[in-house]
Design a protein around this motif. Structure first.
Motif, mmCIF file in Angstrom:
data_model
loop_
_atom_site.group_PDB
_atom_site.id
_atom_site.type_symbol
_atom_site.label_atom_id
_atom_site.label_comp_id
_atom_site.label_asym_id
_atom_site.label_seq_id
_atom_site.Cartn_x
_atom_site.Cartn_y
_atom_site.Cartn_z
ATOM 1 N N GLN A 48 0.843 -1.192 0.000
ATOM 2 C CA GLN A 48 0.000 0.000 0.000
ATOM 3 C C GLN A 48 0.887 1.254 0.000
ATOM 4 N N ASP A 49 0.723 2.160 0.959
ATOM 5 C CA ASP A 49 1.522 3.392 0.972
ATOM 6 C C ASP A 49 2.685 3.328 1.962
ATOM 7 N N CYS A 50 3.080 2.132 2.360
ATOM 8 C CA CYS A 50 4.215 1.957 3.268
ATOM 9 C C CYS A 50 5.492 1.728 2.465
ATOM 10 N N SER A 171 5.324 3.131 8.373
ATOM 11 C CA SER A 171 3.995 2.526 8.385
ATOM 12 C C SER A 171 2.894 3.578 8.237
ATOM 13 N N SER A 172 1.671 3.093 8.059
ATOM 14 C CA SER A 172 0.502 3.954 7.862
ATOM 15 C C SER A 172 -0.594 3.643 8.877
ATOM 16 N N TRP A 173 -1.551 4.567 8.986
ATOM 17 C CA TRP A 173 -2.807 4.360 9.726
ATOM 18 C C TRP A 173 -2.669 4.289 11.249
ATOM 19 N N GLU A 174 -1.482 4.515 11.791
ATOM 20 C CA GLU A 174 -1.302 4.309 13.233
ATOM 21 C C GLU A 174 -2.263 5.153 14.056
ATOM 22 N N GLU A 175 -2.519 6.388 13.613
ATOM 23 C CA GLU A 175 -3.363 7.288 14.404
ATOM 24 C C GLU A 175 -4.841 6.904 14.382
#
Length: 304
Positions: A48-50, A171-175
């Motif tokens: 994905q975007d990582c 990485s992505s989406w952590e928040e």
């Protein structure tokens, strides 16, 4: 701090990290020739975007999340949270939709549990709005929106300059609940046998963690990492001579929690500078703690 300033200005709220990925890829391409080891750069649709940077013969991975908190435009000028941003009347928000650039204000009606934007036109629904960046420096502090976690990404990129063996995972989406660390962990475990990690993220100033006292090593938050590994990190921190503080909390989480809940035997430890004014446009970190964070990461990646 010019790199950190640039990172803080990139529009990359959770779920739309593509501009941060492109920024990092461009930065790596322009600067890697000056690094001690040339990394393998891994990215693509399957991630994905990582993206990942693999150096030498890795033993330990650094995880740094690229995304920020923010807001999504709903209906009738209402906005809804991405992650957990603080809300305040007249906070400056920026974004872009099909009609052009946006700079507007947050509207928080007294007694309401909903939030709105003030702008001279309707904004396309689904548009993401983020805090307007006002990057400030003094002799002691650096202050801006999104120090969490652009400072963690800055730290990882500075470690990359001298890293000989290791992996850096952006990485992505952590928040907003995570979702990428499990497949990133799967990949590095299955391809490189790596099963220990450091979480390059930013924590909070609290009663027990103060500005200017060094980087925080978290012994636990909402998650409880394996004590054997935590003790090893703490012993190495003492050996390094770098100033650090021990953090013990019962809330909060990070990419480490996703590693722990994956089907792979990962050890992890959150190591990060503390900030004040959490999840606001005015996140504030002490320069000494930033330097301690970078120095300790370089030592840990050499010794772990």
């Amino acid at each position: 701090m010019e790199l950190l300033k640039q990172l803080c200005q990139v529009h990359a709220p959770a779920g739309n990290e593509v501009l941060m990925k492109e920024f990092i890829l461009d930065y790596v391409e322009k600067n890697k020739a000056n690094w001690k080891v040339q990394p393998e750069v891994i990215h693509g649709e399957e991630f994905q975007d990582c993206l990942m940077l693999v150096f030498g013969k890795p033993r330990t991975a650094i995880f740094a999340h690229m995304d920020s908190i923010g807001f999504t435009v709903k209906y009738d000028r209402e906005i809804v949270k991405i992650g957990g941003p603080r809300t305040k009347h007249r906070y400056a928000l920026v974004g872009k939709d099909s009609q052009g650039e946006i700079e507007c204000e947050m509207d928080v009606p007294e007694g309401s549990e909903k939030y709105y934007y003030k702008f001279d036109r309707e904004i396309d629904r689904g548009t993401e709005l983020v805090f307007k960046c006002d990057f400030r420096q003094s002799d002691e502090f650096v202050q801006s929106c999104y120090m969490d976690n652009r400072l963690g990404c800055w730290n990882a990129l500075k470690v990359a300059e001298t890293l000989e063996d290791g992996i850096i995972c952006f990485s992505s989406w952590e928040e907003h609940g995570g979702g990428t660390v499990r497949y990133l962990g799967k990949y590095i475990y299955e391809h490189y046998g790596v099963r220990q990690a450091l979480i390059s993220d930013i924590t909070w100033v609290t009663d027990g963690v103060k500005h200017g006292k060094g980087v925080a090593i978290s012994m636990r938050d909402r998650g409880i990492p394996r004590r054997t590994y935590i003790n090893r990190v703490i012993d190495l921190a003492r050996e390094s001579g770098v100033d650090f503080q021990l953090e013990v909390e019962d809330a909060g989480g990070s990419d480490g929690n996703e590693l722990q809940s994956s089907p792979y035997p990962f050890d992890w430890c959150f190591v990060g500078a503390p900030e004040d004014n959490v999840h606001t446009p005015d996140e504030k970190v002490h320069r000494h703690d930033i330097q301690c964070m970078l120095s300790l990461y370089k030592y840990l990646m050499l010794k772990l």
